[in-house]
Design a protein around this motif. Structure first.
Motif, PDB file in Angstrom:
ATOM      1  N   ARG B  34      40.081  50.475  56.497  1.00 14.88           N
ATOM      2  CA  ARG B  34      41.159  50.916  57.399  1.00 14.88           C
ATOM      3  C   ARG B  34      42.056  49.712  57.678  1.00 14.88           C
ATOM      4  NH1 ARG B  34      38.760  54.802  56.092  1.00 14.88           N
ATOM      5  NH2 ARG B  34      37.851  56.471  57.413  1.00 14.88           N
ATOM      6  N   CYS B  36      46.304  48.876  59.573  1.00 17.34           N
ATOM      7  CA  CYS B  36      47.226  49.454  60.562  1.00 17.34           C
ATOM      8  C   CYS B  36      48.518  48.651  60.602  1.00 17.34           C
ATOM      9  CB  CYS B  36      46.565  49.504  61.942  1.00 17.34           C
ATOM     10  SG  CYS B  36      45.885  47.934  62.511  1.00 17.34           S
ATOM     11  N   GLU B 140      35.096  58.290  63.333  1.00 17.43           N
ATOM     12  CA  GLU B 140      36.450  57.762  63.106  1.00 17.43           C
ATOM     13  C   GLU B 140      36.935  57.031  64.358  1.00 17.43           C
ATOM     14  OE1 GLU B 140      37.713  58.258  59.905  1.00 17.43           O
ATOM     15  OE2 GLU B 140      39.101  56.704  60.552  1.00 17.43           O
ATOM     16  N   LYS B 144      38.202  53.170  64.574  1.00 17.74           N
ATOM     17  CA  LYS B 144      39.485  52.759  65.184  1.00 17.74           C
ATOM     18  C   LYS B 144      39.268  51.586  66.149  1.00 17.74           C
ATOM     19  CE  LYS B 144      41.923  57.185  64.867  1.00 17.74           C
ATOM     20  NZ  LYS B 144      42.318  58.417  65.569  1.00 17.74           N
ATOM     21  N   PHE B 316      45.475  54.032  68.660  1.00 14.67           N
ATOM     22  CA  PHE B 316      45.931  54.654  67.405  1.00 14.67           C
ATOM     23  C   PHE B 316      46.177  56.131  67.657  1.00 14.67           C
ATOM     24  CE2 PHE B 316      43.328  51.072  65.714  1.00 14.67           C
ATOM     25  CZ  PHE B 316      44.346  50.399  65.050  1.00 14.67           C
ATOM     26  N   THR B 319      47.727  58.895  62.441  1.00 13.32           N
ATOM     27  CA  THR B 319      46.985  58.443  61.267  1.00 13.32           C
ATOM     28  C   THR B 319      47.792  58.732  60.001  1.00 13.32           C
ATOM     29  OG1 THR B 319      44.868  58.808  62.371  1.00 13.32           O
ATOM     30  CG2 THR B 319      44.841  58.796  59.962  1.00 13.32           C
ATOM     31  N   TYR B 341      47.725  54.076  62.331  1.00 12.57           N
ATOM     32  CA  TYR B 341      46.413  53.825  61.716  1.00 12.57           C
ATOM     33  C   TYR B 341      46.522  54.189  60.238  1.00 12.57           C
ATOM     34  CZ  TYR B 341      41.188  54.478  61.705  1.00 12.57           C
ATOM     35  OH  TYR B 341      39.838  54.411  61.510  1.00 12.57           O
ATOM     36  N   VAL B 343      44.526  54.925  56.743  1.00 13.41           N
ATOM     37  CA  VAL B 343      43.270  55.184  56.048  1.00 13.41           C
ATOM     38  C   VAL B 343      43.447  54.734  54.602  1.00 13.41           C
ATOM     39  CG1 VAL B 343      41.643  56.955  55.278  1.00 13.41           C
ATOM     40  CG2 VAL B 343      42.682  57.090  57.567  1.00 13.41           C
TER      41      VAL B 343
END
Lengths: 346, 346
Positions: B34, B36, B140, B144, B316, B319, B341, B343
């Motif tokens: 992940r 960001c 999830e 985060k 976040f 996504t 965020y 992925v």
């Protein structure tokens, strides 16, 4: 009565003026016993700061209370007192938090007109500090140390406190005037393991060592910075006590502080600006300002002086009668003395 | 592999580039799980800071270790890690004193190229932080929160720590981005009694209250300052956490701190200069800088997240797949999300 006044750059003289009178209910009229010349007075004397003719920035004195306003309950005529250059109220958010130099209740928080026979001391209720006995009970050396409690000793202490000097710290003092020397003494009191003073003058280096300095660096600029870094294991000091306020001394302070270290500033800033990124990227803390005189003196410095634990009065290396005040300024200006002591009355 | 690159102001895109390789013995190659977008990335995206085409300032990630250099003994391929934006050595005077954001041994102390499938992580030995288990072991929401530990949570915590927030303090947070919100959470962790956030956006105000803010001030300028002063009993806050770095936010911070209070700065300074006299006369302490990410995360923030004591991942609010990275930037730029965020892989 006699009051020192600026004539022009490089000249002060005594003027005959009316004796000050009570103008507010929290005023006190002081009969000055001893006064002195401050490094900050030299900004005016040298013409760097411009002040009106007749102005006197003298702000350090020990004195006898002559007369008190209606609201004064803490001192009475005849009391022997230290007259701090700051005039905190003692109960605002600044004073309660130990920053009486920034008292929120008094716009007129700083003294003037102390190089005189008498002075009007404003907002005296909390700020004036009573000394046991009378001046005649003390040696001249003790009177000198008591006089430093009106400014230079608490100011040096403020540099050390705001720079968060702790036991075992490596400390650098920038500035070898009376404040810088008192900062050395303060760093020692707070337990610093290494105290490096940047000083080019032999008399000041000697007193700095007596006050607790472990190292002296005479060079300035790149060479001085390199020597300090070498002395601190290459990394710089935990705390730097900046006791001048000039652009060059501030740059020197920034160059010798380690990442995450603190600069305690007590020299009035005489520079255009600070680069906000320089301190940011090195996580350097910039602290300090006008000293918390009453807080520190009541909180322990008076006791430390009276007990003989510290002897800051040694910064006075020449004595003058008030009548010779211009010679007192000249001697400091020419660095013939560390600090000029003025004998005003018995 | 795919790496985000600047095209021009207001546009980023994914470029196909060679997968990074080990170049130094203390490098680690990370397979990003992940990533960001950071508020500081927007300085580039908005064209305020100018960077070369193809540049990627992404510096926040959680990842799986793909390959390690010869000198790496702390992590091995397959380990799940947090990749701090800072790369401290752990043993210089800066790191030992808890300021790994200013590590003396690493000129290249900050990450880039984290908005990608793989990244080369330099000076990984001490700085990378191992997380127990594998990404699939966590919700999830937990991923985060773990991701915030690469930057925004420790950065908010740094604002509170360097501003010396203590139990019972009155605190003002300037900036309602992810860092500002994490600063609220941090002030709460450190025991602040009053936490005022200056915020104009309803979603951020709501999360700030959830994180511990006691008051919200939506106005800026004179009106905002007056409201904060009123809320703090007329005197200003003990600590102000400046989480923006702009000239206006810095002026706001200075106006709401009490005499002798501290400003903890964590926003990259974007201003010409600071007036050295303003902070001096009010004895305001200016602290802060790049956060001590590894120090704080190893020192307790990772445990606080894993225990569910704090849930900073709530910053976040949108996504995106890595393929949609430009939309992720746009959503932050237009304040449609607090923080975007990304992925990247399972």
């Amino acid at each position: 009565m006699k009051l020192t006044g600026m004539v022009k750059a490089e000249e002060v003289k005594l003027n005959e003026v009316a004796k000050p009178t009570l103008q507010a209910s929290d005023d006190v009229i002081l009969h000055i016993v001893r006064a002195c010349v401050c490094g900050s007075d030299l900004w005016n004397y040298r013409g760097i700061d411009h002040v009106a003719e007749g102005h006197n920035s003298g702000h350090e004195a020990i004195a006898i209370v002559e007369e008190v306003g209606d609201d004064i309950t803490t001192v009475k005529p005849g009391d022997f007192v230290i007259a701090p250059f700051t005039h905190g109220c003692g109960h605002c958010a600044a004073c309660i938090n130990g920053f009486d130099g920034g008292c929120l209740n008094h716009q007129d928080n700083f003294s003037n007109d102390a190089q005189a026979e008498y002075m009007r001391y404003q907002h005296a209720q909390w700020s004036l500090i009573k000394v046991p006995g009378q001046p005649g009970d003390y040696s001249e050396g003790m009177l000198k140390s008591l006089l430093t409690l009106s400014d230079v000793m608490p100011t040096g202490y403020h540099a050390a406190k705001t720079a968060d000097v702790k036991r075992g710290d490596k400390v650098v003092v920038v500035g070898d005037g009376a404040v810088g020397l008192c900062a050395v003494l303060s760093a020692k009191m707070l337990g610093a393991a290494q105290i490096i003073i940047m000083s080019r003058h032999e008399d000041r280096q000697k007193l700095a060592r007596e006050f607790g300095a472990t190292d002296v660096v005479a060079d300035r600029g790149e060479s001085g910075i390199k020597q300090v870094l070498d002395l601190t294991g290459g990394t710089g000091a935990d705390a730097v006590l900046e006791c001048v306020g000039a652009e060059s001394s501030t740059a020197q302070a920034m160059a010798v502080v380690r990442p995450g270290g603190t600069i305690g500033r007590v020299g009035l800033p005489h520079m255009a600006n600070m680069n906000p990124a320089e301190s940011f990227y090195r996580n350097v803390k910039i602290a300090g300002g006008p000293a918390s005189v009453t807080t520190y003196v009541k909180g322990g410095l008076l006791k430390a002086v009276l007990d003989g634990q510290i002897n800051p009065g040694k910064v006075f290396t020449k004595t003058f009668a008030l009548d010779d005040v211009d010679a007192a300024y000249q001697a400091m200006d020419k660095r013939e003395t560390i600090k000029s002591y003025l004998v005003v009355s018995d």
